[in-house]
Design an enzyme around this catalytic site. Sequence first.
Site, short mmCIF file in Angstrom:
data_model
loop_
_atom_site.label_atom_id
_atom_site.label_comp_id
_atom_site.label_asym_id
_atom_site.label_seq_id
_atom_site.Cartn_x
_atom_site.Cartn_y
_atom_site.Cartn_z
N HIS A 186 0.89 -1.17 0.00
CA HIS A 186 0.00 0.00 0.00
C HIS A 186 0.93 1.22 0.00
CE1 HIS A 186 -3.78 2.06 0.64
NE2 HIS A 186 -3.25 2.75 1.64
N ASP A 215 -29.88 -18.85 15.22
CA ASP A 215 -31.31 -19.00 14.96
C ASP A 215 -31.44 -20.18 14.02
OD1 ASP A 215 -34.09 -17.69 14.84
OD2 ASP A 215 -33.55 -17.80 12.72
N TYR A 237 -6.75 9.65 -0.89
CA TYR A 237 -6.95 10.34 0.40
C TYR A 237 -5.72 11.20 0.70
CZ TYR A 237 -4.05 6.47 2.29
OH TYR A 237 -3.05 5.58 2.52
C1 LIG Z 1 1.13 2.36 3.75
C2 LIG Z 1 0.12 2.12 4.80
C3 LIG Z 1 -0.74 3.14 5.21
C4 LIG Z 1 -1.67 2.91 6.19
N1 LIG Z 1 -2.49 3.92 6.59
C5 LIG Z 1 -3.41 3.72 7.56
C6 LIG Z 1 -4.24 4.77 8.02
O1 LIG Z 1 -4.14 5.89 7.54
N2 LIG Z 1 -5.14 4.51 8.98
C7 LIG Z 1 -5.29 3.27 9.54
O2 LIG Z 1 -6.15 3.09 10.39
N3 LIG Z 1 -4.50 2.25 9.13
C8 LIG Z 1 -3.56 2.44 8.17
N4 LIG Z 1 -2.75 1.43 7.76
C9 LIG Z 1 -2.94 0.11 8.37
C10 LIG Z 1 -2.25 -0.06 9.70
O3 LIG Z 1 -0.96 0.42 9.63
C11 LIG Z 1 -2.25 -1.54 10.06
O4 LIG Z 1 -3.56 -2.06 9.96
C12 LIG Z 1 -1.75 -1.79 11.45
O5 LIG Z 1 -0.55 -1.15 11.67
C13 LIG Z 1 -1.59 -3.29 11.67
O6 LIG Z 1 -1.14 -3.48 12.96
P1 LIG Z 1 -0.89 -4.94 13.52
O7 LIG Z 1 -0.55 -4.77 14.94
O8 LIG Z 1 -2.01 -5.81 13.16
O9 LIG Z 1 0.33 -5.50 12.68
P2 LIG Z 1 1.87 -5.14 12.71
O10 LIG Z 1 2.13 -3.73 13.01
O11 LIG Z 1 2.44 -5.64 11.43
O12 LIG Z 1 2.41 -5.97 13.91
C14 LIG Z 1 2.61 -7.36 13.85
C15 LIG Z 1 3.81 -7.70 14.69
O13 LIG Z 1 3.89 -9.11 14.82
C16 LIG Z 1 5.24 -9.44 14.99
N5 LIG Z 1 5.46 -10.85 14.70
C17 LIG Z 1 5.20 -11.50 13.54
N6 LIG Z 1 5.60 -12.78 13.64
C18 LIG Z 1 6.10 -12.95 14.87
C19 LIG Z 1 6.67 -14.07 15.56
N7 LIG Z 1 6.82 -15.24 14.96
N8 LIG Z 1 7.07 -13.89 16.82
C20 LIG Z 1 6.93 -12.68 17.45
N9 LIG Z 1 6.42 -11.61 16.82
C21 LIG Z 1 6.01 -11.73 15.57
C22 LIG Z 1 5.92 -8.53 13.99
O14 LIG Z 1 7.28 -8.36 14.29
C23 LIG Z 1 5.11 -7.26 14.08
O15 LIG Z 1 5.71 -6.30 14.91
C24 LIG Z 1 -1.79 1.62 6.77
C25 LIG Z 1 -0.95 0.60 6.37
C26 LIG Z 1 0.00 0.83 5.39
C27 LIG Z 1 0.89 -0.28 4.98
#
Ligand SMILES: Cc1cc2nc3c(=O)[nH]c(=O)nc-3n(C[C@H](O)[C@H](O)[C@H](O)COP(=O)(O)OP(=O)(O)OC[C@H]3O[C@@H](n4cnc5c(N)ncnc54)[C@H](O)[C@@H]3O)c2cc1C
Length: 810
Positions: free
Chosen positions: A227, A536, A253
């Site tokens: 993205h 249901d 946006y």
């Molecule tokens: C370019 C871009 C723009 C965006 N803009 C917006 C926005 O404007 N507004 C909005 O609401 N959202 C936005 N988002 C989305 C948002 O950033 C994500 O939905 C959110 O950050 C996801 O968070 P998360 O905690 O699910 O995942 P992540 O932040 O990816 O965290 C997952 C974590 O799991 C850890 N992990 C994985 N495997 C293991 C393992 N085996 N052992 C231990 N740890 C592990 C990783 O190291 C990582 O830190 C955007 C995303 C992108 C890419």
Amino acid sequence: MADDRARVVVIGGGVAGTSIAYHLTRLGVTDVLLLDRAELTSGSTFHSAGLVGQLRSSVSLTRMMMYGTDLYRNLAGETGVDVSWHEVGSLRLASSEERMQELQRQAGWGRTFGLPLEILSTDDAHDRFPLFEPAGVLGAAFLPTDGYLDPSGLTLALAEGAKQRGAEIRTNTRVTAIEVAGGRVEGVVTEGQGRIEADVVVNAGGMFANQLGRMAGVEVPVVPFGHQYLLTEPIEGVAADLPTIRDPDRLVYFRPEAGGGLVMGGYERNPDPWAVENGPPEDFNGKLLPEDWPRFEALADAASSLVPALGEAGVVRLLNGPEAFTPDGEFILGESDVAGFFVAAGFCAHGIAGAGGIGKVIAEWIAESEPEWDVWKMDVRRFGAHYRSRNYSRDRAYEVYATYYDIHYPGEGRQAGRPLKLPPAYAQLQALDAEFGEKSGWERVNWFRSNEDPEHELRRPRGWAGEHWSTAIVTEHLACRERAALFDESSFAKLEVSGGDALSFLQRICSNDVDRKPGGVVYTQMLNRRGGIESDLTVTRLAKDRFRLVIGTAFGNHDLAWIRKQRRPDERLEVHDVTGAYACYGIWGPVARDVLASLTDADLSNAAFPYLSSRQIDVGIATCLALRVTYVGELGWELYAPAEFGASLWDELMEAGRDYGVVPAGYRAIDSLRVEKGYLAWGSDMTPEEDPFQAGLGFAVAKDKDFLGREALEARREREERTRLACLVLEDPRAMVLGNEPIFADGQVVSRVTSGGIGYTVDRSIAFAYLPADFAEPGARLETEVFGERVGTQVVRRPIWDPTGERIRA
Ligand SMILES: Cc1cc2nc3c(=O)[nH]c(=O)nc-3n(C[C@H](O)[C@H](O)[C@H](O)COP(=O)(O)OP(=O)(O)OC[C@H]3O[C@@H](n4cnc5c(N)ncnc54)[C@H](O)[C@@H]3O)c2cc1C
């Protein structure tokens, strides 16, 4: 906390994992250990654009976003960590008439959610964001409480809040295995710190959630996509307090950037799925994908046509970050089939806005066994086995991403990954020129084009509701009321519960009494601990210790998981999904008995085969389980035959029906028939938040037996502020509701529509809504807002059609 044990282990130190830890500790669950394989925020979170928008297409998701916004406003004060919350408001522009209608519709929802959404003229919108070119813009929606923040700041603040209340956070601790025994999670194995035992493990792994899920044998159908957004040099006129702005017609946006530049991103038509099969590489932390200008060019051009200053501004960078999308564009939340193993992932570029609500929901689910809000649409259990195909999930997610900003008319189906599950009579249905829709992977008939009749054109609903509509729906509806109609319902979810404890188990989880003689059919709900309706269904007793459960197509996976979860380890019980094993046809209408009698020697008389009973009978050369039930409010049967008989059974029923004027019919006719008859749909008219008494289903609650949710149900009945489901009729019979329309009494919003439709026999536009007692009595006069227009509405007695039930017992 011992080093090698925690009550809850959260995997993932992004915004989701930290919010879950934060909310768990707020609920008093402080024995929480959060693990991340690298640093906090080093997954998708650190590169987020940080926009926080609240209005969504479902009640629960909007509530989650509203909750989050409120939290972000106050979090810095609580934790001492700055989240840079800017409550600048958001503009959503309309550059077409259809988009303007969409905004009107959203403004209506907004009102029911208590969101102060206003519709602005183009000039007023321009005053708020003077950099956009107003030509071609027809207006905008403005939501003053939206904003933007620093995603890493938010994550660190949530982590700090969790730590202050006792949670532990270990970074640079990679989970390499998840231990499961006897269907229950037991802990995780880490690199460097060995085994950590846990009662609950939460997979908050973002785009890595599928890799983590597979460690526990759970498929999490997230699909990472790159993205992109652009960051500009400072632009004159850009200040940090400009609202954020979305132009869905241009797919883009914007938000102001602290340094005076703009952040501009969007949803391209040709998105880029990444690392689909095996997930992102093991060392993908703190990293980005290479910038992809060719893919971004169309968005950049569209954005410059809206904000010309963008075209002249210097570009600081184009950022390409991967993020987890899902095959239906909804979050993936909740307890998986492995007990104690939760998932919170797949936030489809809304994880920052959603994080507060995500944390609250998952923490309640863990601490209180159920979340407060109905999150069925986001439930990890909604996915059927077909989502195990990565190709299928990728194709679906691709379509969701590529059409993200499109206007989605109600009734419009997704196209990717079709056709997948075909009913046995698919060829026959095709030959009848069926218009197919799709649910849970199944091809289902919406209507048959062969039934189109221009004379019914006058009854086409106005506006959007008339978009995916056909005169055939009226033909099929009327045929069912006047003669009979034949429906293919093979996609119904069918479960079999058998074993020595099957009866006592079902008695415990069903709110109606299912202890009937073999052959008895019972309409019932299953309730959660709060007394809300979790399912249901009908339960048919096939034998002393064997039951068939029939559930709406979309809810089979949910119900199966729910049922399995209620099972105690010592119960002698088997639960099987037999959906694909049986075809199902509904034949309903005043001549249904005659049609069926021409194909069977079985006694179909009311005395021998009463309403709510079942028999194994021969129909032509096929043998079927016939159930005397109805979802359309007419005399008739559902016929369940082994799938291999399905095609020939359909032919026989069609052939026999010809002399009686029987018409093949689809799901859209079922919907208008059921609304007229006052039958409710789970997921809209009843959800885990409402109880059977509120929904007017008290007749299906057993008086003299204990069951799951009974205590809460009794306590809820005492509450004074309870709402009740009411049936409403709109003055304009062609103003059809689509769900979530606000309902006004004396100029104030008092409720929202749950579902509705046009009853073509009674020629009325009908809606259901939960109303405060003062407004729920028949005769009460209200107004319903349909696309910005208030339509006079009256509460009527439910059901409108056949109130005494004579026809179904004929
Ligand atoms: C370019 C871009 C723009 C965006 N803009 C917006 C926005 O404007 N507004 C909005 O609401 N959202 C936005 N988002 C989305 C948002 O950033 C994500 O939905 C959110 O950050 C996801 O968070 P998360 O905690 O699910 O995942 P992540 O932040 O990816 O965290 C997952 C974590 O799991 C850890 N992990 C994985 N495997 C293991 C393992 N085996 N052992 C231990 N740890 C592990 C990783 O190291 C990582 O830190 C955007 C995303 C992108 C890419």
